[in-house]
Design an enzyme around this catalytic site. Structure first.
Site, PDB file in Angstrom:
ATOM      1  N   GLU A 119      -1.424  -7.415   6.800  1.00 34.13           N
ATOM      2  CA  GLU A 119      -0.791  -6.111   7.058  1.00 34.13           C
ATOM      3  C   GLU A 119      -0.667  -5.436   5.691  1.00 34.13           C
ATOM      4  OE1 GLU A 119      -0.570  -5.953  10.195  1.00 34.13           O
ATOM      5  OE2 GLU A 119      -0.524  -8.098  10.621  1.00 34.13           O
ATOM      6  N   CYS A 133       4.959   1.428   4.297  1.00 33.64           N
ATOM      7  CA  CYS A 133       3.505   1.372   4.489  1.00 33.64           C
ATOM      8  C   CYS A 133       3.019   2.570   5.289  1.00 33.64           C
ATOM      9  CB  CYS A 133       3.119   0.071   5.180  1.00 33.64           C
ATOM     10  SG  CYS A 133       3.977  -0.202   6.730  1.00 33.64           S
TER      11      CYS A 133
END
Ligand code: NAD
Length: 470
Positions: A230, A264
């Site tokens: 991720e 993110c």
């Protein structure tokens, strides 16, 4: 010579929060291997019950956890509380997801007869955590992986070991042994050694693209190990026609500057229809001007805190100067009132005229604005990145949203919603440099166990119909 201590410092003050020795990687992995068979042999219901107890321990520790997160990574206390709530919520999400994505099934096939589908855990999984969500994001791997029957070596970010240690303690208080969910502090060196260790069965990673690529490269010759990556993003918001400009500006500011831009899914690039530019950009600027930047426990509560450390603040300042010196026009300057601390003001810069915009993740409160003439150009510009995590269209018609959705290369594609704050009740991950097609969130169950198909009859019954001599 003994390894240097891991030291984490409070971004808002520079005070020491945590100090300790890095883990011994060989010991940690050996201990995990010993613990695995007994944990995997527990009934699934027992492991699920232990996760519910873990959620209760987190509830009991909520204040201490939120305060530690806020101190250690600098986010406002209210936001640290939200993180703790997300840790708790993840438990029921993971229990539901396990049942739905990795349940047992009996299959009847006309050709094969009775068949069964079941799932098995991988074994010893290393979880490498990022600093920005030091409890929620490691937890998002750990909880589903434990439910599935794996044991965990959890190496928190070297910038957030205190938060990681408190999280680990909640597992222990719930009755999960310290060998089944091991707290293994360390820095990138320990991370590298864990990834390369023969005794592990996989790596569940949340962090930056350069680190994810290094892990991927390291394990390129090891297809036997599961790797879930991720990573970051260079996320775009496209601003199109809407009568609700004030709401649009609020969504943009929220997406670009929440958590001081250290998410993110934060919007890095605002792509604006040329005819709207003079209306929306001043609105975004004036809202950003009102943002309170402060220490996590300040009253009134700040919107955003400092970035993680002085090195990050230095890097972001250099990046802003780079954009300015290569054709960017500052709309709102990046300011750092005290050069000894990493507090930065939100910054906005028009990079339309730049000949080539660096396709990197600037992990902080910098929003680039790019002006475009038509919707095709907007989509092309939004896709002009090797990353593919999140994208939002603000405004536009349903037909334009359909085109946006169909053409955007990203794992999260929104309409009139912020890019930040994706739900873990849904899959959460990206493509390109943002992830390796193993999203976390609701789909974490998929990478925590592998499917085993079994043809099963109580007595042997073989049929060879053709090709035998009589
Ligand atoms: P980072 O990549 O610097 O570190 C992450 C972890 O990897 C840390 O535990 C670190 O010690 C370890 N590590 C560093 N180098 C390593 C190596 N060579 N081998 C093995 N381990 C190594 O990331 P960070 O700065 O802590 O976190 C911020 C990044 O995380 C941003 O890029 C952000 O976009 C990303 N992120 C992604 C998601 C997502 O769900 N996609 C969520 C949050 C953060």
């Amino acid at each position: 010579m003994s390894a240097p201590d891991i030291i984490s410092l409070e971004p808002a003050t520079g005070a020491e929060v945590w100090r300790g020795k890095p883990c011994d990687v060989d010991d940690v992995v050996a201990r995990a291997r010993r613990a695995w068979p007994a944990w995997a042999a527990q009934p699934l219901t027992t492991r699920m019950e232990l996760m519910r107890r873990f959620a209760n321990e987190v509830r009991k520790e909520a204040d201490a956890l939120a305060r530690t997160i806020a101190r250690e990574v600098g986010k406002p206390l209210w936001e640290a509380h939200n993180e703790v709530e997300a840790v708790i919520a993840k438990v029921e999400i993971s229990i539901r997801a396990y049942a739905e994505r990795t349940s047992q099934r009996k299959l009847d096939s006309a050709l094969q007869g009775k068949m069964a589908l079941r799932h098995k855990p991988h074994g010893v999984l290393v979880v490498l955590g990022p600093f920005n969500y030091p409890c929620h994001l490691p937890g998002a791997h750990i909880v589903p992986a434990l439910i599935a029957g794996n044991v965990i070596v959890f190496k928190p970010s070297e910038k957030a070991p205190a938060s990681g240690e408190l999280l680990a303690r909640c597992f222990q208080r719930a009755g999960v042994s310290a060998a089944v969910m091991q707290f293994a502090p360390g820095g990138p060196g320990e991370g590298q050694r864990l990834v390369a260790h023969d005794g592990i069965d996989g790596v569940l990673f949340t962090g930056s693209a350069p680190t994810g690529i290094a892990i991927n490269r390291k394990l390129a010759t090891r297809p036997d190990k599961i790797v879930a990556l991720e990573m970051g993003g260079n996320n775009a918001m496209v601003m199109w026609d809407t009568p609700k400009l004030a709401d649009a500006a609020a969504l943009i500011v929220q997406s670009a500057f929440a958590t001081a831009g250290q998410r993110c899914t934060a919007a890095r690039r605002l792509i604006v229809k040329a005819s709207l530019y003079d209306q929306i950009v001043p609105l975004v600027k004036s809202l950003a001007d009102r943002i309170i930047v402060g220490a996590p426990f300040d009253e009134p509560a700040p919107f955003m805190g400092p970035v993680i450390d002085n090195a990050a603040a230095d890097g972001l300042s250099e990046s802003f100067l780079y954009l300015m010196s290569h054709g960017g026009k500052a709309i709102k300057h990046l300011q750092r009132p005290d050069g000894t601390l990493p507090f930065l003001s939100p910054a906005i810069i028009d990079t339309t005229a730049m000949a080539s915009r660096p396709d990197v993740e600037l992990f902080g409160p910098i929003l680039q604005v790019i002006k475009v003439d038509d919707f095709d150009q907007a989509i092309a510009e939004a896709n002009n990145t090797r990353f593919g995590l999140a994208a939002s269209l603000i405004g536009g018609t349903p037909q334009e949203y359909n085109r946006f959705w169909a053409n955007m290369r990203a794992g999260i594609v929104n309409w009139n919603r912020a890019t930040v704050g994706p739900s873990h009740a849904a899959p959460m991950g990206g493509i390109g440099l943002s992830g390796n097609h193993r999203p976390t969130g609701y789909y974490a169950a998929d990478y925590c166990a592998y499917p085993v198909t079994s043809g099963e009859m109580e007595q042997p019954r073989a049929v060879i119909g053709v090709g035998l001599k009589s």
